[in-house]
Design an enzyme around this catalytic site. Structure first.
Site: not given
Length: 670
Positions: A44, A263, A393-394
């Site tokens: 990321e 994120c 994503n989460e």
């Protein structure tokens, strides 16, 4: 009753067959096939992992696209200095009226009104009188530029002539005293945007160099995408990766790489979602944008480069796409005024779903297809053989998320049933979102569910049985982000103990990746990371070494009851066989403060070669590696003699890997 010889023979064969069959059943119960993709990497762009990090571009803000929306005190000329030499003068402006591409709207305009004459005599030593007369811009890169003597660098820029006459340009690498390390001349001679290139070979080294673009004749010109790359990128790729950092990842032999986040993928509001199509064309046409973590993404490291890197190191690509909703922390929901999760309007969903389907065509379609042709134009006519796509994503498990996830999953499964979809279980290891995420994933019959958790080392040691009871009939687990909070040896050894349980449960835990991966000195937003670096060097954490020891010593079959640890809660172990090599791989972890004995019984295996390889990571629980002391904790390799059974004394706070070769791949049935 009497038995003739035929009956006796039949009975004996039956009894013997039963014994063999029973032994095979018992053997099968002691072993199981496990995922071939268990240990991979998660990348990321956090902590300046991409721009200024893995991505080898040396010019910061090369396209003049920085703005206060990235960071409040940034602007189009951040990292640039306006330079006038030897009584030259003119103006520098940022304009948007005639850009290279609408995705790249800003560019610099140099108006060189007067070029001074070279100064000779005693006054030539005065700083403002030194150098070539002219007017231009200078960039010092991400913090600084490291230039190495004898190395060659590729300079390029887009420019167009605005005034009537061609304009002479000098491109030079300089140290802080203005000494020339390399220099080349260019002539800007087109009224249209044109890419100009030169190669620069450094005569000396400098740890604080800069690149200067200097106009040396009167006139007006526009500049954009001013770029400098070392020729020695990873695999010598153009628009490539920093070779030393990329090699660290290649050395881990990861089964896969997940990208681009995190994120970062679903972004800070729907306008900031990561859209893959903005990252695969020529770099001057890519749409730069704010980074969720508080800086800027050039998108120079885009989907093409991610896929190319995966192919270069033999890892499977695992792109993660937004589920058409933004991060629930958009706008900083922990602060007053945070906007929270946002969702694409339903009228935009069909276009977004097509975007997901187009990615599969771009990755796997023939070069004659619409999006396969885009891939081919970038230099890769053959498909990338994409197998996995993550969606979400989460995320916060809202009704908006569920509705959009269901739509995306249904469309992908209908058009591309060969693609394995990865769902998400929210940001935590349990709780309402976790349960709802699993429910949504199982209702959609996805292949894997992405779990994330960051915990103290004690949590990992208290949850070594987490996956033992997972239902093997439901979706598999992708442990997409996990780490204990810290980079001390005790953190890494707690993770090692947990990873032995991932191997034990690799029939249900199909994939796992530590996070985050990189952190640049002075630019770190996350306090636990795998690799720390600056522009010159790097430090490998104990966590990195643990991950590497597992990922480079893996196989396809798990065996239980090979290593006896009784019920000692400070000990963990696993035994794996690599059928391709025939090697037996033992991993033994001691999280305690005292040396502990483990009993190893290898009687299941035959033709063992007694001279084995041993790697041990051990030390003080509080020890860690830093950029100033990068080799404080390192694994030690040695030879080790094994027998059918032996005792192993595991050092305190340690991970040991013993790799045993066999003369054949056969396993003896006891």
């Amino acid at each position: 009753m009497t038995f003739n010889s035929v009956n006796i023979k039949s009975i004996l064969i039956g009894v013997f067959g039963f014994l063999i069959f029973g032994a095979e059943i018992a053997h099968a119960q002691q072993s199981k096939k496990i995922s071939p993709n268990l240990f991979g990497l998660f990348f990321e762009d956090i902590n300046y992992a991409a721009d200024g990090g893995l991505y080898a571009e040396m010019v910061q803000n090369r396209s003049f696209e920085y703005s206060p929306s990235d960071t409040p005190d940034w602007h189009s000329l951040t990292s640039w200095n306006y330079v006038t030499q030897v009584f030259s003068y003119g103006t520098l402006n940022i304009e948007t009226t005639n850009p290279i591409h609408p995705n790249n709207p800003h560019y610099a305009v140099l108006n060189i009104e007067h070029v001074g004459k070279p100064v000779t005599g005693p006054q030539s030593d005065i700083p403002q009188n030194k150098g070539t007369p002219g007017l231009g811009v200078k960039n010092t890169g991400y913090d600084t530029m490291i230039i190495k003597a004898g190395e060659t660098y590729d300079f390029s820029m887009f420019a167009r002539q605005i005034s009537e006459e061609p304009i002479s340009i000098v491109v030079s690498l300089q140290d802080t005293d203005g000494n020339i390390l390399a220099e080349k001349n260019l002539t800007i001679n087109s009224k249209d945007w044109k890419r100009y290139t030169v190669t620069l070979t450094a005569s000396e080294s400098s740890n604080s160099a800069s690149i200067l673009v200097l106009g040396t004749s009167k006139g007006t010109l526009a500049l954009d995408v001013v770029s400098l790359f070392p020729q020695k990128t990873f695999k010598n790729r153009k628009n490539g990766l920093r070779s030393d950092l990329a090699q660290l990842l290649a050395d881990m032999k990861p089964a896969f790489i997940r990208f681009p986040g995190g994120c970062l993928a679903h972004g800070d509001g729907i306008g900031n979602m990561y859209r893959w199509k903005n990252t695969v064309g020529p770099i001057e046409q890519r749409l730069e944008q704010k980074n969720l973590w508080g800086y800027h993404q050039t998108m120079g490291l885009g989907y093409f480069e991610y896929f190319q890197f995966c192919e270069d190191i033999g890892a499977k690509p695992v792109p993660v796409l937004p589920a058409a909703v933004s991060c629930q922390n958009s706008g900083g929901t922990w602060r007053v005024g945070g906007i929270g999760q946002q969702a694409l309007p339903m009228e935009a969903m069909q276009d977004y779903i097509q975007e997901v389907l187009d990615l599969i065509e771009w990755a796997n379609g023939p070069a004659t297809s619409k999006w396969g042709a885009v891939r081919a134009a970038a230099g890769h006519p053959e498909p990338f053989n994409l197998e996995f796509i993550g969606v979400g994503n989460e995320d916060k498990m809202t009704s908006e998320f569920e509705e959009r996830f269901n739509m995306i999953a249904k469309a992908v499964k209908a058009k591309h049933p060969e693609i394995q979809l990865i769902g998400t279980s929210g940001p935590f290891s349990d709780g309402e979102d976790f349960e709802k995420g699993w429910e949504i994933a199982n209702e959609n019959n996805v292949s894997l569910v992405d779990e994330h958790y960051y915990k103290q080392p004690e949590w990992f040691l208290s949850n070594l049985n987490r996956y033992d009871s997972y239902d093997r009939k439901q979706a598999g687990v992708y442990l997409g982000e996990y780490a204990s909070w810290g980079n001390k040896l005790k953190n890494a050894i707690a993770e090692a103990a947990y990873m032995t349980t991932l191997e034990r449960n690799a029939d249900i835990v199909k994939m796992a990746s530590y996070a985050p991966l990189f952190a640049k000195k002075g630019h770190t937003q996350w306090k636990t990371d795998m690799i720390f670096f600056d522009n010159k060097k790097f430090a490998l954490t104990p966590n990195y070494y643990v991950q590497k020891m597992f990922s480079t010593n893996y196989g396809d079959t798990y065996y239980k009851n090979i290593i006896s640890i009784k019920k000692d809660t400070t000990l963990s172990a696993s035994c794996i066989k690599d059928s391709e090599t025939g090697d037996i791989i033992l991993k033994m972890v001691n999280t305690g403060t005292e040396q502990k004995r483990m009993k190893v019984n290898l009687s299941k295996f035959k033709n063992l070669i007694e001279n084995a390889e041993k790697i041990v990571l051990e030390g003080n629980a509080e020890a860690e590696n830093t950029l100033d002391n990068p080799n404080h904790i390192m694994p030690i390799e040695s030879n080790f003699k094994v027998d059918k059974s032996f005792d192993y004394l595991a050092p305190p706070m340690s991970l040991t890997v013993i790799r045993i070769k066999t003369a054949t791949e056969n396993i003896k049935i006891n």
